[in-house]
Motif scaffolding. Structure first.
Motif, PDB file in Angstrom:
ATOM      1  N   LEU A   1       0.832  -1.207   0.000  1.00 20.50           N
ATOM      2  CA  LEU A   1       0.000   0.000   0.000  1.00 20.50           C
ATOM      3  C   LEU A   1       0.868   1.259   0.000  1.00 20.50           C
ATOM      4  CD1 LEU A   1      -2.860  -0.996   2.491  1.00 20.50           C
ATOM      5  CD2 LEU A   1      -3.098  -0.539   0.046  1.00 20.50           C
TER       6      LEU A   1
ATOM      7  N   MET B   1       1.963   1.766  -3.553  1.00 22.98           N
ATOM      8  CA  MET B   1       0.856   2.278  -4.360  1.00 22.98           C
ATOM      9  C   MET B   1       0.633   3.767  -4.100  1.00 22.98           C
ATOM     10  SD  MET B   1      -0.523  -0.406  -6.049  1.00 22.98           S
ATOM     11  CE  MET B   1      -2.287  -0.217  -6.288  1.00 22.98           C
ATOM     12  N   ASP B   2       0.639   4.146  -2.819  1.00 21.50           N
ATOM     13  CA  ASP B   2       0.417   5.552  -2.457  1.00 21.50           C
ATOM     14  C   ASP B   2       1.533   6.446  -2.998  1.00 21.50           C
ATOM     15  OD1 ASP B   2      -1.932   4.946  -1.145  1.00 21.50           O
ATOM     16  OD2 ASP B   2      -1.001   4.788   0.839  1.00 21.50           O
TER      17      ASP B   2
ATOM     18  N   ASP C   1       1.036   6.935  -6.706  1.00 25.92           N
ATOM     19  CA  ASP C   1      -0.086   7.832  -6.976  1.00 25.92           C
ATOM     20  C   ASP C   1       0.251   9.289  -6.678  1.00 25.92           C
ATOM     21  OD1 ASP C   1      -1.467   5.590  -7.685  1.00 25.92           O
ATOM     22  OD2 ASP C   1      -2.671   5.473  -5.860  1.00 25.92           O
TER      23      ASP C   1
ATOM     24  N   TYR D   1       1.494  -2.565 -11.886  1.00 26.06           N
ATOM     25  CA  TYR D   1       0.819  -1.305 -11.549  1.00 26.06           C
ATOM     26  C   TYR D   1       1.806  -0.147 -11.638  1.00 26.06           C
ATOM     27  CZ  TYR D   1      -1.819   2.313  -9.228  1.00 26.06           C
ATOM     28  OH  TYR D   1      -2.455   3.497  -8.955  1.00 26.06           O
TER      29      TYR D   1
ATOM     30  N   THR E   1      -4.239  -3.132 -10.363  1.00 29.68           N
ATOM     31  CA  THR E   1      -4.181  -3.196  -8.896  1.00 29.68           C
ATOM     32  C   THR E   1      -3.968  -4.639  -8.448  1.00 29.68           C
ATOM     33  OG1 THR E   1      -5.711  -1.336  -8.659  1.00 29.68           O
ATOM     34  CG2 THR E   1      -5.453  -2.782  -6.758  1.00 29.68           C
TER      35      THR E   1
ATOM     36  N   LEU F   1      -4.878  -6.534  -2.801  1.00 26.71           N
ATOM     37  CA  LEU F   1      -5.238  -5.242  -2.210  1.00 26.71           C
ATOM     38  C   LEU F   1      -6.673  -4.803  -2.495  1.00 26.71           C
ATOM     39  CD1 LEU F   1      -1.982  -3.183  -2.890  1.00 26.71           C
ATOM     40  CD2 LEU F   1      -2.546  -4.651  -0.935  1.00 26.71           C
TER      41      LEU F   1
ATOM     42  N   LYS G   1      -8.819  -2.801  -0.013  1.00 26.51           N
ATOM     43  CA  LYS G   1      -7.971  -1.885   0.769  1.00 26.51           C
ATOM     44  C   LYS G   1      -7.544  -0.683  -0.068  1.00 26.51           C
ATOM     45  CE  LYS G   1      -6.612  -3.381   5.013  1.00 26.51           C
ATOM     46  NZ  LYS G   1      -6.474  -2.540   6.230  1.00 26.51           N
ATOM     47  N   TYR G   2      -7.532  -0.890  -1.384  1.00 23.62           N
ATOM     48  CA  TYR G   2      -7.106   0.168  -2.297  1.00 23.62           C
ATOM     49  C   TYR G   2      -8.177   0.356  -3.360  1.00 23.62           C
ATOM     50  CZ  TYR G   2      -4.431   2.829  -5.699  1.00 23.62           C
ATOM     51  OH  TYR G   2      -4.019   3.808  -6.552  1.00 23.62           O
ATOM     52  N   PRO G   3      -8.564   1.622  -3.651  1.00 26.82           N
ATOM     53  CA  PRO G   3      -7.965   2.877  -3.222  1.00 26.82           C
ATOM     54  C   PRO G   3      -8.339   3.348  -1.821  1.00 26.82           C
ATOM     55  CG  PRO G   3      -9.785   3.299  -4.709  1.00 26.82           C
ATOM     56  CD  PRO G   3      -9.611   1.826  -4.683  1.00 26.82           C
TER      57      PRO G   3
ATOM     58  N   ASP H   1      -9.887   1.708   2.261  1.00 22.92           N
ATOM     59  CA  ASP H   1     -10.265   0.538   3.060  1.00 22.92           C
ATOM     60  C   ASP H   1     -11.778   0.489   3.239  1.00 22.92           C
ATOM     61  OD1 ASP H   1     -10.562  -1.534   4.813  1.00 22.92           O
ATOM     62  OD2 ASP H   1      -8.988  -0.880   6.198  1.00 22.92           O
TER      63      ASP H   1
END
Length: 211
Positions: free
Chosen positions: A143, A146-147, A150, A187, A196, A200, A203-205, A207
């Motif tokens: 996560l 991913m964050d 982004d 990703y 994705t 996840l 939980k993504y984008p 929770d």
């Protein structure tokens, strides 16, 4: 005088006919423009379907599962049944994923084949492995990657950390981790929601179980 009247009547009829034809064509064209196009994403469908029965409904109060047959009228299962499905962690598999405008819909079937329907991809399904305590360090590490992606921040060090966590797992958890790391790298390369990591989802984008 009578000839003139007849001519006027004929012209009126012709004009009216043309007007109706024009109106009809305009209505048809408008309907064609306004009708949303439902598109099946085959690649995304294959990816989710391959994961098997790993999805549960996250929240009976917020979630919904629509019956997708014409006879059922596209109505949702009752709140009582939805609560039961959530409480029992009934497992579902994705049969098809479709997009319509900005919405993403997934067609589901329960492992026992009793429940079938569709729901929203973004807030309607939750990967059961998100409840796995042994996978929490990996989930959190992924996560963060991913964050960072982004937010256009560096991801190399974070990805390395996630890979280290994955390498320390064993058995079935190691298999899940290895698959998830591969999907995470895709990703990072494409930055598309369809890439994705399946682990996840839920939980993504965001929770789905957060208050």
């Amino acid at each position: 005088m009578k000839k003139i009247v007849k001519v006027l009547i004929v012209l009126t009829i012709v004009s009216a006919g043309q007007l109706l034809a024009t109106t009809s064509n305009t209505t048809v064209q408008a309907a064609q423009i306004e009708k949303p196009k439902l598109v099946t994403n085959k690649a995304w469908t294959k990816k989710l379907a391959k994961a098997g029965y790993v999805f549960v409904l996250p929240n009976a109060a917020k979630g919904v599962l629509y019956k997708n047959t014409a006879a059922k009228g596209g109505k949702s299962y009752s709140r009582k049944i939805l609560k039961k499905l959530v409480k029992n962690h009934t497992l579902f598999k994705v049969r098809k994923l479709t997009t319509i405008k900005n919405s993403i819909s997934v067609d589901l079937i329960s492992k026992d084949g009793k429940y079938k329907g569709y729901t929203n991809y973004v807030n309607g399904i939750y990967n059961k492995n998100l409840f796995n305590k042994d996978l929490q360090p990996l989930i959190n590490a992924e996560l963060k990657v991913m964050d960072a992606k982004d937010n256009n921040e560096p991801t190399s060090a974070l990805l390395e950390q996630a890979q280290t966590v994955a390498s320390e797992l064993t058995g079935k958890n190691k298999q899940i981790a290895d698959t998830s790391i591969k999907q995470l790298k895709r990703y990072l390369k494409h930055k598309d929601i369809s890439e994705t990591p399946i682990l996840l989802i839920g939980k993504y984008p965001g929770d789905l179980l957060a208050n």
